[in-house]
Write an enzyme that holds these catalytic residues in place. Structure first.
Site, short mmCIF file in Angstrom:
data_model
loop_
_atom_site.label_atom_id
_atom_site.label_comp_id
_atom_site.label_asym_id
_atom_site.label_seq_id
_atom_site.Cartn_x
_atom_site.Cartn_y
_atom_site.Cartn_z
CD GLU A 50 -11.45 -17.14 19.98
OE1 GLU A 50 -11.93 -17.37 18.85
OE2 GLU A 50 -11.70 -16.14 20.66
NE ARG A 275 -16.99 -25.24 10.47
CZ ARG A 275 -16.21 -24.43 11.19
NH1 ARG A 275 -15.34 -23.66 10.61
NH2 ARG A 275 -16.32 -24.38 12.50
CE LYS A 285 -14.56 -22.80 19.56
NZ LYS A 285 -13.19 -22.39 19.78
P1 ATP Z 1 -16.42 -22.73 16.24
O1 ATP Z 1 -17.22 -22.07 15.16
O2 ATP Z 1 -17.02 -23.98 16.72
O3 ATP Z 1 -16.05 -21.78 17.33
P2 ATP Z 1 -13.84 -22.34 15.28
O4 ATP Z 1 -13.26 -22.73 13.98
O5 ATP Z 1 -14.10 -20.90 15.51
O6 ATP Z 1 -15.10 -23.20 15.52
P3 ATP Z 1 -11.45 -22.69 16.72
O7 ATP Z 1 -11.21 -22.85 18.16
O8 ATP Z 1 -10.96 -21.46 16.05
O9 ATP Z 1 -13.00 -22.85 16.49
O10 ATP Z 1 -10.97 -23.97 15.91
C1 ATP Z 1 -9.74 -24.59 16.07
C2 ATP Z 1 -9.47 -25.40 14.84
O11 ATP Z 1 -10.49 -26.36 14.64
C3 ATP Z 1 -9.45 -24.52 13.61
O12 ATP Z 1 -8.29 -24.86 12.87
C4 ATP Z 1 -10.69 -24.89 12.87
O13 ATP Z 1 -10.48 -24.77 11.51
C5 ATP Z 1 -10.93 -26.32 13.31
N1 ATP Z 1 -12.34 -26.65 13.27
C6 ATP Z 1 -13.35 -26.04 13.91
N2 ATP Z 1 -14.54 -26.59 13.61
C7 ATP Z 1 -14.28 -27.59 12.73
C8 ATP Z 1 -15.10 -28.54 12.04
N3 ATP Z 1 -16.42 -28.56 12.17
N4 ATP Z 1 -14.47 -29.42 11.22
C9 ATP Z 1 -13.14 -29.41 11.09
N5 ATP Z 1 -12.32 -28.56 11.71
C10 ATP Z 1 -12.87 -27.65 12.52
MG MG Z 2 -13.26 -19.27 16.12
#
Ligand code: ATP
Ligand code: MG
Length: 575
Positions: A50, A275, A285
């Site tokens: 995102e 994760r 984020k």
């Molecule tokens: P954040 O909480 O940092 O915003 P998010 O999962 O909401 O993380 P996205 O932009 O939706 O952020 O993530 C894109 C992809 O990265 C998703 O498929 C998510 O599962 C993966 N991802 C995010 N954080 C991790 C992590 N710490 N380890 C492995 N994969 C991750």
């Molecule tokens: Mg997200």
């Protein structure tokens, strides 16, 4: 702290080149699908960020896993922006994410895709569900919807609008789309089961009204799909075979399955994995944005940030990050990886690739009394002992030098092997010197040392066989270039910021940045460009910061030399 490598899944997530084929439970599932011909022999993965912030090293884990699989199976890998929330998403984030994915080496070829490209299709599918009696327009407020949702132990309550006629729902939804209603006045919900034990199936919201401009679709839409409604269908549209996501989406899978099956469209396989978490930092984020917005760091690319842009600025290499992702394997249970393991991967790579140079961070003047005034000798220095092809360079030696303050002690204990009154040490690539006099100012501060050198020891040992116990780095005072050095420690003072009852902001390490305004580097660094990486001998790995100019050199300490990964696990002090 958990062991970063899960017992059953120690294998590689992204490395194809290793002799033993990498294996983990995700790859095992794919192997099985290939064996049964489930997806016609195709393997197609994606990374779906995102664009509401910069990528962090957790995202690198997902990128390496998804891209590594596509590459190793001869499949395809998409970069798809899940750009469904225009109030949080910005072009700046989209641009930075593209840069970071490329930097990591994940090749999405021409498949730079956006969920927003599917808004028309998603809208049509929403109409289809309404016509099938599987979605309805609800006028409950967000709070009321939450109150009606029930809990894990209590079923939810039906909305009074749940049993509207299909015609009424169609009419209202079209009018939602046409902009007839203000933000928040109604939503479209899937009509599933308010009593489901899985809360995600209790009539989740599919669309909300947001009169907001979208970075890509502009003002075309004033209804936007929720992530849960957009995500699975986007995977389906792209023909993704294995939709790999993190564990928290396990409970959403029944919902994604419901959407796909209700629509009767192509069905990717979702697979969840744990994760990546790293201690002494935060990786959401949301938290990172707060650090930036509150000015706690200098920006998303502050070298202390766990963002890929911050790590790149600090001198981390994609190779080191990919190595960490490999070493930590792919697991079904959450754990925390020690930052020391990442630093270990980094040192391993920098050791092989960084040119060695001499720099003095905290200078102490040394005058060699018996060295002819005005004489300069050019000493041959090895650029990288790990890489003979890197060759050698010439460094100037003269009567006045700088050494590191901590390499001298006036009242040295016997265990201190470096320079002290009456003691002899070797200067790297130069001579043995012996300290004969210590000069202090009125306040008792040491201002300079007087030494003698032994001309017989140039570039080697003493002909009489006498030994010294230390070799010091140095620079020639007249030739050295002034430079600023920025030394970093962990951004937080505790392994799991925010877990001990304090707000994570209150766990910031006040000493995470130390700036040394004036250190001295050898003259070969006169023309360095931002990004160039070096080992400052005996001090650490450094790179040239983006702020650096030929008039004002600025170096970041990427990582220290000492690799105490093995010992680190017992430590709880900030490092
Ligand atoms: P954040 O909480 O940092 O915003 P998010 O999962 O909401 O993380 P996205 O932009 O939706 O952020 O993530 C894109 C992809 O990265 C998703 O498929 C998510 O599962 C993966 N991802 C995010 N954080 C991790 C992590 N710490 N380890 C492995 N994969 C991750
Ligand atoms: Mg997200």
């Amino acid at each position: 702290m958990d062991n970063p490598t899960h017992e059953t899944d120690t294998a590689s997530s992204s490395g194809a080149a290793s002799p033993a084929a990498p294996t983990n439970f995700v790859r095992n599932l794919i192997d099985e699908d290939l064996r049964t011909g489930r997806f016609g022999g195709r393997v197609h993965t994606r990374f779906p960020p995102e664009p509401n912030g910069y990528l962090h090293i957790g995202h690198a884990k997902s990128i390496c896993l998804n891209y590594g699989i596509a590459r190793d199976y001869g499949g395809k890998f998409n970069l798809r922006f899940d750009d469904t929330n225009p109030t949080k998403e910005e072009q700046e984030y989209i641009d930075s994410i593209i840069t970071d994915v490329r930097w990591l080496g994940a090749d999405f070829e021409d498949r730079l895709l956006y969920a927003s490209d599917y808004f028309d299709q998603l809208y049509e599918w929403a109409l289809q569900l309404i016509k099938a009696g599987k979605a309805y327009v609800d006028h409950l407020s967000a709070d009321e919807i939450r109150d009606h949702r029930g809990t894990l132990t209590e079923p939810g309550k039906d909305s009074p609008y749940r049993n509207r006629s299909i015609e009424e729902n169609l009419d209202l939804f079209v009018r939602m789309k046409n902009g007839e209603f203000p933000d928040g006045s109604c939503v479209l919900r899937a009509k599933i089961d308010m009593a489901s034990p899985n809360l995600n199936l209790r009539d989740p919201v599919m669309y909300r009204i947001l009169h907001a401009e979208h970075p890509r679709t502009g003002n075309k839409w004033c209804i936007y799909p929720m992530y849960d409604w957009a995500h699975g269908q986007s995977d389906s549209i792209e023909g993704i075979t294995h939709s790999i996501c993190t564990l928290e989406f396990e409970d959403h899978r029944p919902l994604y399955d419901w959407f796909i099956e209700s629509l009767g469209i192509y069905h990717p396989q979702q697979i969840e994995f744990a994760r990546l978490n790293i201690n002494y930092t935060v990786m959401s984020k949301r938290f990172l944005r707060r650090l930036v917005q509150e000015g706690r760091v200098r920006g998303w690319d502050d070298p202390r940030m766990p963002t890929l842009s911050g790590m790149r600025r600090r001198g981390y290499t994609p190779e080191a990050i990919r190595k960490l992702c490999d070493l930590t394997g792919v697991s079904k249970s959450n754990s925390v990886v020690d930052i020391g393991l990442l630093e270990h991967c980094l040192r391993d790579h920098l050791n092989l690739t960084s040119a060695r140079v001499m720099a003095v961070l905290r200078p102490l003047k040394v005058i060699i009394d018996n060295y002819p005034e005005g004489q300069i000798e050019w000493m041959e220095a090895i650029n990288n002992p790990e890489d003979p092809a890197a060759g050698t360079r010439q460094i100037p030696f003269s009567r006045e030098l700088y050494i590191e303050q901590e390499d001298f002690m006036e009242d040295a204990p016997s265990k201190f092997y470096r320079l002290a009154p009456g003691r002899e040490v070797r200067l790297r690539y130069a001579y043995f010197i012996k300290c004969v006099n210590v000069v202090k100012d009125a306040s008792g501060q040491i201002v300079e040392l007087h030494c003698t050198y032994d001309p017989e020891t140039r570039g080697g040992d003493a002909p009489d066989g006498r030994k010294v116990k230390a070799t010091l780095h140095w620079v020639s005072a007249a030739h050295a270039l002034p430079a600023e050095a920025r030394l970093y420690s962990t951004l937080f003072d505790t392994p799991e910021p925010g877990s001990d009852g304090r707000d994570f902001i209150d766990c910031l390490n006040p000493n995470s940045l130390e700036v040394i305004e004036k250190c001295w580097v050898e003259p070969s660094l006169a023309a360095v460009k931002p990004g160039a990486r070096f080992q400052f001998e005996r001090i650490g790995y450094f790179n040239v910061d983006l702020d650096s100019t030929p008039e004002h050199l600025v170096f970041n300490r990427t990582v220290t030399l000492r690799d105490d990964w093995a010992k680190i696990q017992q430590k709880s002090q900030p490092r």
